[in-house]
Design a protein around this motif. Sequence first.
Motif, PDB file in Angstrom:
ATOM      1  N   GLY A  77       0.814  -1.208   0.000  1.00  0.00           N
ATOM      2  CA  GLY A  77       0.000   0.000   0.000  1.00  0.00           C
ATOM      3  C   GLY A  77       0.847   1.258   0.000  1.00  0.00           C
ATOM      4  O   GLY A  77       2.061   1.206  -0.171  1.00  0.00           O
ATOM      5  N   PRO A  78       0.207   2.414   0.201  1.00  0.00           N
ATOM      6  CA  PRO A  78       0.934   3.691   0.183  1.00  0.00           C
ATOM      7  C   PRO A  78       1.978   3.741   1.300  1.00  0.00           C
ATOM      8  O   PRO A  78       1.721   3.322   2.430  1.00  0.00           O
ATOM      9  N   LEU A  79       3.140   4.272   0.961  1.00  0.00           N
ATOM     10  CA  LEU A  79       4.215   4.383   1.938  1.00  0.00           C
ATOM     11  C   LEU A  79       4.529   5.846   2.250  1.00  0.00           C
ATOM     12  O   LEU A  79       4.836   6.199   3.388  1.00  0.00           O
ATOM     13  N   LEU A  80       4.428   6.694   1.237  1.00  0.00           N
ATOM     14  CA  LEU A  80       4.634   8.129   1.409  1.00  0.00           C
ATOM     15  C   LEU A  80       3.387   8.870   0.940  1.00  0.00           C
ATOM     16  O   LEU A  80       2.731   8.458  -0.012  1.00  0.00           O
ATOM     17  N   ALA A  81       3.070   9.970   1.596  1.00  0.00           N
ATOM     18  CA  ALA A  81       1.831  10.690   1.305  1.00  0.00           C
ATOM     19  C   ALA A  81       1.950  11.577   0.076  1.00  0.00           C
ATOM     20  O   ALA A  81       3.037  12.014  -0.292  1.00  0.00           O
ATOM     21  N   ALA A  82       0.796  11.846  -0.551  1.00  0.00           N
ATOM     22  CA  ALA A  82       0.713  12.873  -1.587  1.00  0.00           C
ATOM     23  C   ALA A  82       0.729  14.230  -0.900  1.00  0.00           C
ATOM     24  O   ALA A  82       0.191  14.389   0.199  1.00  0.00           O
ATOM     25  N   SER A  83       1.347  15.213  -1.534  1.00  0.00           N
ATOM     26  CA  SER A  83       1.506  16.522  -0.913  1.00  0.00           C
ATOM     27  C   SER A  83       0.986  17.621  -1.819  1.00  0.00           C
ATOM     28  O   SER A  83       1.200  17.598  -3.037  1.00  0.00           O
ATOM     29  N   GLY A  84       0.282  18.572  -1.231  1.00  0.00           N
ATOM     30  CA  GLY A  84      -0.196  19.740  -1.963  1.00  0.00           C
ATOM     31  C   GLY A  84       0.147  21.008  -1.197  1.00  0.00           C
ATOM     32  O   GLY A  84       0.493  20.967  -0.018  1.00  0.00           O
ATOM     33  N   MET A  85       0.054  22.130  -1.876  1.00  0.00           N
ATOM     34  CA  MET A  85       0.351  23.430  -1.264  1.00  0.00           C
ATOM     35  C   MET A  85      -0.858  24.348  -1.366  1.00  0.00           C
ATOM     36  O   MET A  85      -1.672  24.199  -2.282  1.00  0.00           O
ATOM     37  N   PHE A  86      -0.947  25.273  -0.451  1.00  0.00           N
ATOM     38  CA  PHE A  86      -2.019  26.256  -0.534  1.00  0.00           C
ATOM     39  C   PHE A  86      -1.502  27.620  -0.096  1.00  0.00           C
ATOM     40  O   PHE A  86      -0.581  27.732   0.715  1.00  0.00           O
ATOM     41  N   GLU A  87      -2.094  28.648  -0.671  1.00  0.00           N
ATOM     42  CA  GLU A  87      -1.836  30.025  -0.283  1.00  0.00           C
ATOM     43  C   GLU A  87      -3.169  30.758  -0.268  1.00  0.00           C
ATOM     44  O   GLU A  87      -4.038  30.492  -1.103  1.00  0.00           O
ATOM     45  N   ALA A  88      -3.343  31.672   0.664  1.00  0.00           N
ATOM     46  CA  ALA A  88      -4.582  32.432   0.759  1.00  0.00           C
ATOM     47  C   ALA A  88      -4.261  33.866   1.161  1.00  0.00           C
ATOM     48  O   ALA A  88      -3.388  34.109   1.998  1.00  0.00           O
ATOM     49  N   VAL A  89      -4.957  34.802   0.551  1.00  0.00           N
ATOM     50  CA  VAL A  89      -4.845  36.212   0.909  1.00  0.00           C
ATOM     51  C   VAL A  89      -6.146  36.610   1.602  1.00  0.00           C
ATOM     52  O   VAL A  89      -7.232  36.463   1.029  1.00  0.00           O
ATOM     53  N   ILE A  90      -6.038  37.084   2.824  1.00  0.00           N
ATOM     54  CA  ILE A  90      -7.214  37.514   3.595  1.00  0.00           C
ATOM     55  C   ILE A  90      -7.233  39.036   3.580  1.00  0.00           C
ATOM     56  O   ILE A  90      -6.319  39.692   4.105  1.00  0.00           O
ATOM     57  N   SER A  91      -8.245  39.586   2.959  1.00  0.00           N
ATOM     58  CA  SER A  91      -8.343  41.045   2.816  1.00  0.00           C
ATOM     59  C   SER A  91      -9.309  41.633   3.839  1.00  0.00           C
ATOM     60  O   SER A  91     -10.336  41.027   4.160  1.00  0.00           O
TER      61      SER A  91
END
Length: 309
Positions: free
Chosen positions: A210-224
């Motif tokens: 099975g999976p051994l290492l995780a999938a990775s994503g990035m996020f950025e957000a601007v709070i106005s």
Amino acid sequence: MGAVSKWTSLILILQAFLALPSSSKPEELAHIPVNFLNFAKRPEVFDWMVGIRRKIHENPELGFEEFETSKLIRAELDRMGIFYKYPFAETGIVGYVGTGSPPFVAIRADMDALAMQELVEWEHKSKVPGKMHACGHDAHVSMLLGAAKILQEHRYELQGTVVLVFQPAEEGGGGAKKMIDNGALEHVEAIFGLHVSAAHPIGAVASRSGPLLAASGMFEAVISGKGGHAAIPHHTIDPILAASSAIISLQHLISREADPLDSQVVTVATFEGGGALNVIPDSVSIGGTFRAFSKESFIQLEYRIEEAC
């Protein structure tokens, strides 16, 4: 991870590529890892691998900037007489050992470093301020070059082709996708990779189904919001307070929504905004990463992060 462990990992992987007739006797098959390991343990091979790792460690390069690392790899492949194609995804390299015919099986290593300052004092410390091989990619490149040397030494025994994939920009740059888009895995039926680990003793190789290492994503957000003087916050819409609330909500995604048996993680790693101690800014930005072991959890986490921010 120590040199013994590195070579043990290589031997386990390389056995898959050395094909013998089905009529081979068990004692003949048993000699494969022994021959590989004996070759790998030669002092000149050992010293060569260690030297490459240290040279790369001293000169770390970030994603898609691995020009000197790529140059070093190509020089070593040239010395071994291994055919390769370059460039893939700007600095990537794909080498070939074997018959040039199917089956095509790949081994992959990443090349890039991290934007970190190396604080450990030792003889081969990073010479580049603010850059360091903190994730072991210097070792991965050395291991793949070691695999290339072993395979080239046994190239006439191969029944098929081993593809050597040196990938740039693993640390968030999407280097793998660009390599694939550039055709690096054309005709490849299977691919092997491994990662050094400080969590296991020297000489140990760990794996599981099975999976051994995780999938990775990035996020950025601007709070106005609406900036103003710190003395009259009631005339403002404070984006710092709103961003702080969003960060707490992001942590709740794991502690209160994720299945405890389905490992996931959200990390907020940047929080930027404002330039004066007595002024509430108009906006702030936050950013980080998220990881999951299944496609379903990854998509759900991505969706909920967007909602929370």
